[in-house]
Write an enzyme that holds these catalytic residues in place. Structure first.
Site, mmCIF file in Angstrom:
data_model
loop_
_atom_site.group_PDB
_atom_site.id
_atom_site.type_symbol
_atom_site.label_atom_id
_atom_site.label_comp_id
_atom_site.label_asym_id
_atom_site.label_seq_id
_atom_site.Cartn_x
_atom_site.Cartn_y
_atom_site.Cartn_z
ATOM 1 N N HIS A 1 -44.436 -16.331 23.787
ATOM 2 C CA HIS A 1 -43.920 -15.424 22.850
ATOM 3 C C HIS A 1 -43.580 -16.210 21.671
ATOM 4 C CE1 HIS A 1 -43.465 -11.958 25.873
ATOM 5 N NE2 HIS A 1 -44.752 -11.739 25.126
ATOM 6 N N ASP B 1 -40.890 -16.383 19.784
ATOM 7 C CA ASP B 1 -39.403 -16.701 19.834
ATOM 8 C C ASP B 1 -39.152 -17.954 20.727
ATOM 9 O OD1 ASP B 1 -39.723 -14.988 21.869
ATOM 10 O OD2 ASP B 1 -37.767 -14.729 22.135
ATOM 11 N N HIS C 1 -30.403 -16.772 25.759
ATOM 12 C CA HIS C 1 -31.331 -15.780 25.331
ATOM 13 C C HIS C 1 -30.261 -14.540 25.419
ATOM 14 C CE1 HIS C 1 -35.140 -13.675 25.435
ATOM 15 N NE2 HIS C 1 -35.566 -14.643 25.073
ATOM 16 N N HIS D 1 -42.176 -11.890 34.063
ATOM 17 C CA HIS D 1 -42.060 -11.412 32.632
ATOM 18 C C HIS D 1 -43.075 -10.500 32.202
ATOM 19 C CE1 HIS D 1 -40.066 -11.725 28.653
ATOM 20 N NE2 HIS D 1 -41.206 -12.494 28.044
ATOM 21 N N ASP E 1 -38.272 -16.616 30.092
ATOM 22 C CA ASP E 1 -37.940 -15.124 30.117
ATOM 23 C C ASP E 1 -38.032 -14.647 31.510
ATOM 24 O OD1 ASP E 1 -37.139 -15.458 27.520
ATOM 25 O OD2 ASP E 1 -38.216 -13.951 26.724
ATOM 26 N N HIS F 1 -43.231 -19.935 27.829
ATOM 27 C CA HIS F 1 -44.318 -18.982 27.563
ATOM 28 C C HIS F 1 -44.671 -18.910 26.030
ATOM 29 C CE1 HIS F 1 -40.586 -16.840 26.889
ATOM 30 N NE2 HIS F 1 -41.268 -15.474 26.395
#
Ligand code: ZN
Length: 307
Positions: free
Chosen positions: A65, A67, A271, A143, A213, A63
């Site tokens: 994001h 991080d 994670h 998520h 995530d 994804h």
């Protein structure tokens, strides 16, 4: 087939954990490495391993994001410098928007690559790659933004030919050997050579599931079904399940529930929130192990062989 964790933290880097990146080493199987996510400073982490950037032929992004993707522009640029003698194309898979992010970063920073990137932007799940030896499936998880999980399936391979046995039985080396290897019954000087007698059992391919995530989800169970290895996020401990839900994440116990339901052999948890250091990490591990005994919380640079 080995897996190595280049970053195992959630959200921001900490002194002990970099942001997310995982290398699936397929050096024996196809002389290449597949990277899953590329958090900031992934290229610095790679410097502390034996991984050669030019061996990375595919990158799967779960994804968008930060991080999970802030390491891409730097890694992609350095890969171009470091592989001057052999510039090999790179395939990238991930959510819609990935191409825009990568190409904008490269263009605005005046970065030119000596190789091509082939983008596969995914709006949904399904089979996203197949060749002679591997298949990869993707499916959306649960998520706060669109996020994918990946299932890597190594195809079964034909067992080994017992060449010595075949020779001793009276078949001379040559094209007829190849026919037996392909599964054909061969007749030579009045004698029958049946592949069943000279080919070992099929080698069963490995299944590895690497998720982005996610809250605990049925998609995760489907992707992990019968896998040799599941890599699942475990951002929080069990008592923080409400926080996990609110932020689109899982607890280590929920990850273990998924592993158990899917019947996976080995569960690796990553994670990890920066709040868990030292003995608190053991807490995450033991909560998972109560549900699925073969579970382990990884740290940066941890590597294991998949079997
Ligand atoms: Zn995220």
């Amino acid at each position: 087939m080995e897996i190595q964790f280049l970053g195992t933290g959630a959200g921001q880097p900490s002194k002990s954990r970099n942001t997310q990146a995982i290398a699936l080493k397929l050096l024996d199987e196809r002389n290449e490495i597949w990277l899953f996510d590329c958090g900031e400073a992934t290229q610095h982490q790679i410097l502390n391993t034996t991984i050669k950037p030019r061996k990375i032929k595919k990158i799967f992004i779960t994804h968008l994001h930060g991080d999970h993707i802030f390491g891409l522009p730097g890694f992609l640029s350095s890969r171009s410098f470091q592989s001057s003698e052999e510039q090999t194309d790179l395939e990238m898979y991930g959510p819609v928007g990935l191409k825009n992010y990568v190409m904008t970063s490269l263009r605005l920073s005046g970065s030119k690559l000596g190789y091509r990137i082939i983008f596969h932007e995914l709006e949904n799940g399904g089979k996203i790659f197949e060749d002679d030896s591997f298949e990869v499936y993707a499916e959306p998880l649960d998520h706060t933004i669109f996020c994918l999980g990946y299932r890597v399936v190594e195809k079964n391979r034909v067992g080994e030919l017992d060449a010595q046995g075949l020779k001793e039985a009276g078949l001379p080396f040559g094209p007829l050997f190849g026919q037996v290897k392909k599964g054909q019954v061969v007749e030579y000087k009045g004698k029958i050579f049946d592949p069943k007698d000279f080919i070992g059992q099929d080698k069963i391919g490995k299944i590895v599931t690497i998720l982005g995530d996610t809250r605990k989800s049925n998609a995760a169970v489907r992707l992990a079904w019968g896998a040799n290895l599941l890599v699942h996020e475990a951002t929080y401990e069990a008592k923080e399940s409400k926080m996990a839900r609110n932020h689109g994440h899982s607890t280590s116990k929920q990850a273990a529930d998924v592993a158990k339901e899917a019947g996976v052999n080995r569960l690796l948890l990553t994670h990890i929130s920066a709040r868990y250091v030292g003995p608190l990490v053991n807490q995450l591990a033991s909560e998972a192990q109560e549900v699925h005994a073969n579970a382990f919380v990884v740290r940066d640079f941890y590597e294991e062989k998949i079997d």
